[in-house]
Design a protein around this motif. Structure first.
Motif, mmCIF file in Angstrom:
data_model
loop_
_atom_site.group_PDB
_atom_site.id
_atom_site.type_symbol
_atom_site.label_atom_id
_atom_site.label_comp_id
_atom_site.label_asym_id
_atom_site.label_seq_id
_atom_site.Cartn_x
_atom_site.Cartn_y
_atom_site.Cartn_z
ATOM 1 N N MET A 141 -79.810 30.298 27.312
ATOM 2 C CA MET A 141 -78.808 31.091 26.615
ATOM 3 C C MET A 141 -77.539 30.294 26.364
ATOM 4 S SD MET A 141 -79.933 33.940 25.667
ATOM 5 C CE MET A 141 -78.326 34.344 25.027
ATOM 6 N N SER A 142 -77.214 29.372 27.253
ATOM 7 C CA SER A 142 -76.015 28.564 27.036
ATOM 8 C C SER A 142 -76.137 27.717 25.782
ATOM 9 C CB SER A 142 -75.761 27.668 28.252
ATOM 10 O OG SER A 142 -76.811 26.719 28.407
ATOM 11 N N GLU A 143 -77.332 27.191 25.528
ATOM 12 C CA GLU A 143 -77.533 26.400 24.320
ATOM 13 C C GLU A 143 -77.502 27.281 23.068
ATOM 14 O OE1 GLU A 143 -78.204 22.597 24.363
ATOM 15 O OE2 GLU A 143 -76.801 23.496 25.770
ATOM 16 N N ILE A 144 -78.025 28.500 23.182
ATOM 17 C CA ILE A 144 -77.980 29.429 22.050
ATOM 18 C C ILE A 144 -76.551 29.830 21.736
ATOM 19 C CG2 ILE A 144 -78.646 31.750 21.305
ATOM 20 C CD1 ILE A 144 -81.237 31.399 22.887
ATOM 21 N N VAL A 145 -75.783 30.155 22.783
ATOM 22 C CA VAL A 145 -74.388 30.542 22.583
ATOM 23 C C VAL A 145 -73.581 29.360 22.057
ATOM 24 C CG1 VAL A 145 -72.297 31.341 23.754
ATOM 25 C CG2 VAL A 145 -74.508 32.353 24.324
ATOM 26 N N ARG A 146 -73.827 28.179 22.577
ATOM 27 C CA ARG A 146 -73.108 26.999 22.102
ATOM 28 C C ARG A 146 -73.374 26.756 20.621
ATOM 29 N NH1 ARG A 146 -74.077 21.375 21.786
ATOM 30 N NH2 ARG A 146 -76.206 21.687 22.553
ATOM 31 N N ILE A 158 -62.139 36.227 17.687
ATOM 32 C CA ILE A 158 -62.417 35.565 16.410
ATOM 33 C C ILE A 158 -63.783 34.884 16.396
ATOM 34 C CG2 ILE A 158 -61.580 33.875 14.738
ATOM 35 C CD1 ILE A 158 -59.733 36.281 15.104
ATOM 36 N N VAL A 159 -64.022 34.035 17.394
ATOM 37 C CA VAL A 159 -65.200 33.161 17.344
ATOM 38 C C VAL A 159 -66.485 33.912 17.697
ATOM 39 C CG1 VAL A 159 -66.241 31.061 18.259
ATOM 40 C CG2 VAL A 159 -63.784 31.138 17.826
ATOM 41 N N LEU A 160 -66.510 34.562 18.864
ATOM 42 C CA LEU A 160 -67.745 35.205 19.306
ATOM 43 C C LEU A 160 -68.231 36.307 18.362
ATOM 44 C CD1 LEU A 160 -67.449 35.419 23.206
ATOM 45 C CD2 LEU A 160 -69.001 34.011 21.832
ATOM 46 N N PRO A 161 -67.358 37.186 17.817
ATOM 47 C CA PRO A 161 -67.875 38.189 16.869
ATOM 48 C C PRO A 161 -68.562 37.573 15.655
ATOM 49 C CG PRO A 161 -65.691 38.818 17.628
ATOM 50 C CD PRO A 161 -65.934 37.437 18.142
ATOM 51 N N GLN A 162 -68.050 36.437 15.161
ATOM 52 C CA GLN A 162 -68.684 35.789 14.017
ATOM 53 C C GLN A 162 -69.940 35.025 14.435
ATOM 54 O OE1 GLN A 162 -65.952 33.989 10.994
ATOM 55 N NE2 GLN A 162 -64.397 34.300 12.586
ATOM 56 N N ALA A 163 -69.962 34.559 15.675
ATOM 57 C CA ALA A 163 -71.123 33.806 16.149
ATOM 58 C C ALA A 163 -72.303 34.703 16.488
ATOM 59 C CB ALA A 163 -70.734 32.974 17.375
ATOM 60 N N MET A 164 -72.072 36.016 16.589
ATOM 61 C CA MET A 164 -73.132 36.925 17.016
ATOM 62 C C MET A 164 -74.314 36.933 16.057
ATOM 63 S SD MET A 164 -72.512 38.166 19.930
ATOM 64 C CE MET A 164 -73.651 39.530 19.997
ATOM 65 N N ARG A 165 -74.065 36.742 14.750
ATOM 66 C CA ARG A 165 -75.182 36.758 13.796
ATOM 67 C C ARG A 165 -76.110 35.569 14.010
ATOM 68 N NH1 ARG A 165 -74.216 33.227 9.559
ATOM 69 N NH2 ARG A 165 -72.113 32.355 9.472
ATOM 70 N N VAL A 166 -75.598 34.509 14.634
ATOM 71 C CA VAL A 166 -76.439 33.358 14.971
ATOM 72 C C VAL A 166 -77.033 33.510 16.362
ATOM 73 C CG1 VAL A 166 -76.449 30.839 15.273
ATOM 74 C CG2 VAL A 166 -75.068 31.871 13.467
ATOM 75 N N ILE A 167 -76.309 34.176 17.255
ATOM 76 C CA ILE A 167 -76.751 34.304 18.639
ATOM 77 C C ILE A 167 -77.810 35.381 18.807
ATOM 78 C CG2 ILE A 167 -75.968 34.912 20.968
ATOM 79 C CD1 ILE A 167 -73.274 33.679 20.278
ATOM 80 N N VAL A 168 -77.692 36.490 18.077
ATOM 81 C CA VAL A 168 -78.555 37.650 18.314
ATOM 82 C C VAL A 168 -80.046 37.377 18.074
ATOM 83 C CG1 VAL A 168 -79.121 39.953 17.438
ATOM 84 C CG2 VAL A 168 -76.772 39.394 18.033
ATOM 85 N N PRO A 169 -80.460 36.763 16.939
ATOM 86 C CA PRO A 169 -81.908 36.589 16.732
ATOM 87 C C PRO A 169 -82.620 35.806 17.835
ATOM 88 C CG PRO A 169 -80.716 36.260 14.682
ATOM 89 C CD PRO A 169 -79.691 36.351 15.749
ATOM 90 N N PRO A 170 -82.131 34.616 18.235
ATOM 91 C CA PRO A 170 -82.832 33.925 19.330
ATOM 92 C C PRO A 170 -82.692 34.633 20.670
ATOM 93 C CG PRO A 170 -80.860 32.709 18.695
ATOM 94 C CD PRO A 170 -81.049 33.777 17.678
ATOM 95 N N THR A 171 -81.600 35.388 20.857
ATOM 96 C CA THR A 171 -81.460 36.140 22.103
ATOM 97 C C THR A 171 -82.516 37.240 22.193
ATOM 98 O OG1 THR A 171 -79.072 35.708 22.140
ATOM 99 C CG2 THR A 171 -79.877 37.515 23.495
#
Length: 298
Positions: free
Chosen positions: A153-158, A186-199
């Motif tokens: 998950m750390s690599e996915i979040v990164r 700012i960052v995490l809300p925008q990153a969620m669209r990249v984080i959610v599918p692999p999560t």
């Protein structure tokens, strides 16, 4: 008047041949399982057995808790990995290197047998007990699955954090926002669209990986429950089919949830959201209804 063009559709003989071959192999596979010495009637007899349902609940519980632990710790490790502090960045890298480089089955065995190395657990005034009492099968499964998942998950979040343009962070800092607030707002809300599918994929994989806790940590989850019934009744293979059925049901249900979660976080990046399964059904029904009306009017 020019002569009307007579369009002749292209013949795709290869598609028909490949379809026949695939259906032939599928028929052979179905016939093999149908003629096998398997008592399929035992599967519905035990599908709602209390032992199976208890194991099913423990599978869902350990998967949810391990995934939550992995997600929280993964966010911390990702922030540490991206930090300019060489100590925190190196520690995060070492953690990821170790837990991604060793099999999760080995990690479960290590946690379950940790009492052979540390007879006692001593956290000072907070907690002190014998390791054999503390490291229960549930705790061994939780730590083994959750800490291993944190490395992935750390690599996915990164990757999600790095997908956000640096200009967003610079603009937030120009407005006087702190580093932590910029990350949260700012960052995490925008990153969620990249984080959610692999999560979502990781959680579905966690549902299946939890079966390793049955043999490594002696945790009484779904596979262990069905295996015990199979050894008692002699229907070993039938109970394995039952476990596979429940795993398919679980993964299917959570896949639907993953679809709607991805659709929710894709609202800011897609002009047109993908149709939901129900919307697709309604669209197809309306198309068929319109065609039938056109046929009647013609």
């Amino acid at each position: 008047m020019p002569e009307a063009i007579k369009a002749i559709p292209v013949r795709h003989y290869g598609r028909w041949i490949s379809a026949v071959v695939v259906l032939g192999f599928l028929g052979l596979l179905v016939n093999a399982f149908a003629s096998a010495n398997v008592h399929y009637h035992a599967i519905p007899d035990y599908i709602f057995d209390s032992t199976v349902i208890t194991g099913l609940g423990k599978t869902v519980l350990i998967s949810l808790l391990a995934m939550l632990l992995g997600l929280v710790l993964g966010i911390v490790l990702a922030v540490m990995r991206l930090s300019k502090n060489p100590v925190t960045s190196s520690v995060s890298w070492l953690y990821i290197w170790f837990f991604r480089g060793t099999p999760v089955y080995v990690q479960l065995l290590l946690w379950f047998n940790l009492a052979l190395i540390f007879p006692y657990i001593n956290l000072g005034p907070i907690y002190r007990d014998e390791m054999s009492d503390f490291m229960t099968p549930f705790m061994a499964a939780l730590l083994g699955l959750g800490l291993n998942e944190a490395a992935y998950m750390s690599e996915i979040v990164r990757a999600g954090i790095q997908s956000v343009d640096e200009g967003q962070t610079e603009a937030a800092h120009a407005l006087g926002m702190s580093q932590g607030r910029t990350l949260r707002r700012i960052v995490l809300p925008q990153a969620m669209r990249v984080i959610v599918p692999p999560t979502g994929n990781e959680f579905i994989n966690m549902l299946k990986t939890s079966s390793l806790a049955a043999s490594a940590a002696q945790y009484l989850e779904l596979l262990r429950s069905t295996s015990d019934i199979g050894q008692t009744t002699g229907a070993t293979v039938e109970m394995l089919f039952l476990a596979a059925t429940w795993y398919l049901i679980l993964t299917s249900v959570f896949s639907v949830g993953q679809f709607y979660l991805e659709r929710h976080y894709a609202r800011g990046s897609l002009r047109t959201l993908p149709l939901t399964p129900w919307q697709k059904v309604r669209k197809n029904l309306s198309t068929l209804s319109q065609r039938s009306k056109e046929g009647v009017s013609a």
